[in-house]
Design an enzyme around this catalytic site. Structure first.
Site, PDB file in Angstrom:
ATOM      1  N   GLU A  45       0.785  -1.349   0.062  1.00  0.00           N
ATOM      2  CA  GLU A  45       0.118   0.040   0.023  1.00  0.00           C
ATOM      3  C   GLU A  45       0.849   1.321   0.032  1.00  0.00           C
ATOM      4  OE1 GLU A  45      -3.074  -0.207  -0.710  1.00  0.00           O
ATOM      5  OE2 GLU A  45      -3.623  -2.165  -0.158  1.00  0.00           O
ATOM      6  N   ASN A  49       1.276   3.978  -3.043  1.00  0.00           N
ATOM      7  CA  ASN A  49       0.910   5.506  -2.907  1.00  0.00           C
ATOM      8  C   ASN A  49       1.923   6.409  -3.343  1.00  0.00           C
ATOM      9  OD1 ASN A  49      -1.388   5.195  -1.688  1.00  0.00           O
ATOM     10  ND2 ASN A  49      -0.711   5.575   0.479  1.00  0.00           N
ATOM     11  N   ARG A 104      -9.272   3.197  -7.900  1.00  0.00           N
ATOM     12  CA  ARG A 104      -8.640   3.109  -6.520  1.00  0.00           C
ATOM     13  C   ARG A 104      -9.801   3.217  -5.473  1.00  0.00           C
ATOM     14  NH1 ARG A 104      -4.704   1.150  -7.231  1.00  0.00           N
ATOM     15  NH2 ARG A 104      -4.013   1.493  -5.167  1.00  0.00           N
TER      16      ARG A 104
END
Lengths: 145, 112
Positions: A45, A49, A104
């Site tokens: 994650e 990002n 997303r």
């Protein structure tokens, strides 16, 4: 304390590589498969990002990863020198995403928070973002929350 | 990641092999969308038997396909869901809208 540092270009093909490296680093303290999966997901994650938001999916820029272990205490820092986050509080809200057009889910920070014990976000516009996550092993897993 | 499609009368089986993340979600999306665009099948079975990893990129990619299937009046079901993948699906709120069946046969049967 033991530690490792690495830097990689912000390309999506490197996401799986970072997960594997961090998992291998943590593996020495013999975490459960469940714990390992949770760490790998949190790493994924954070790196996603950096690529998607920090560097706006340009596949350019560098990501720095530092992991350290002291006893059963694991610390992980993931940093980019991308565009930064304007509103950290908002970015951390579940389901919030700046890129809905890219499908997303807006669940990245929620997953990092759930799978790690502590999550700190430092960011400055135009300067970049640093995520710091801490987790103690052998203590809990997400199931016991 | 490999995406294997098996077309059955009742619906399309999608077998995912490998890891579903931001990088590989593109492959999943393209392969499934191409098949859905043919308008031959309405229902979708996602088989996670050989899926070894999934993060929030997977949630987004699955939701995107779910919306298409639903818009065409079809159903989506999951099977072969491991403990870890179940956690991710649950966090993404997918388990309130998409049922999990134990295997492909049961998943297909549930579409009748």
């Amino acid at each position: 304390m033991n530690y490792m540092k690495m830097e990689i270009p912000a390309r999506s093909e490197n996401e799986s590589f970072v997960r594997v490296v961090v998992a291998a680093f943590v593996a020495r303290i013999d975490p459960t498969l469940e714990e390992l999966n949770e760490v790998k997901t949190a790493v994924s994650e954070a790196v996603t990002n950096c690529i998607l938001h920090g560097y706006d999916n340009s596949e350019e820029g560098i990501i720095w990863i530092t992991a350290s272990l002291e006893g059963n205490k694991f610390s992980l820092e993931i940093e980019d020198r991308g565009k930064g986050i304007a509103d950290i509080e908002r970015a951390r809200e579940p389901l919030y995403t700046e890129k809905p057009e890219l499908e997303r889910a807006g669940m990245g920070f929620s997953i990092m928070e759930n799978f790690m014990d502590e999550l700190y976000v430092e960011s400055a516009l135009g300067m970049g973002t640093r995520i710091r996550m801490l987790r103690s092993f052998g203590k809990k897993s997400w199931d016991n929350h | 990641m490999q995406v294997k499609l098996i077309r059955r009368k009742i619906g399309l089986i999608v077998r995912l092999n490998g890891e579903l993340d931001h990088h590989t979600a593109t492959v999943f999306r393209e392969v499934v969308d191409k098949e859905l665009a043919k308008d031959i099948v309405q229902n979708l079975v996602l088989n996670f038997d050989n899926l070894t990893f999934m993060d929030s990129s997977g949630i987004g990619a699955i939701l995107g396909r779910y919306r298409q299937v639903k818009a065409k009046g079809g159903k989506m079901v999951f099977c072969g869901v491991s403990k870890h993948i179940k956690k991710i699906l649950q966090m993404g709120g997918l388990l309130t809208i998409i049922p999990i069946l134990s295997d492909e046969t049961k998943a297909l049967a549930s579409l009748h």
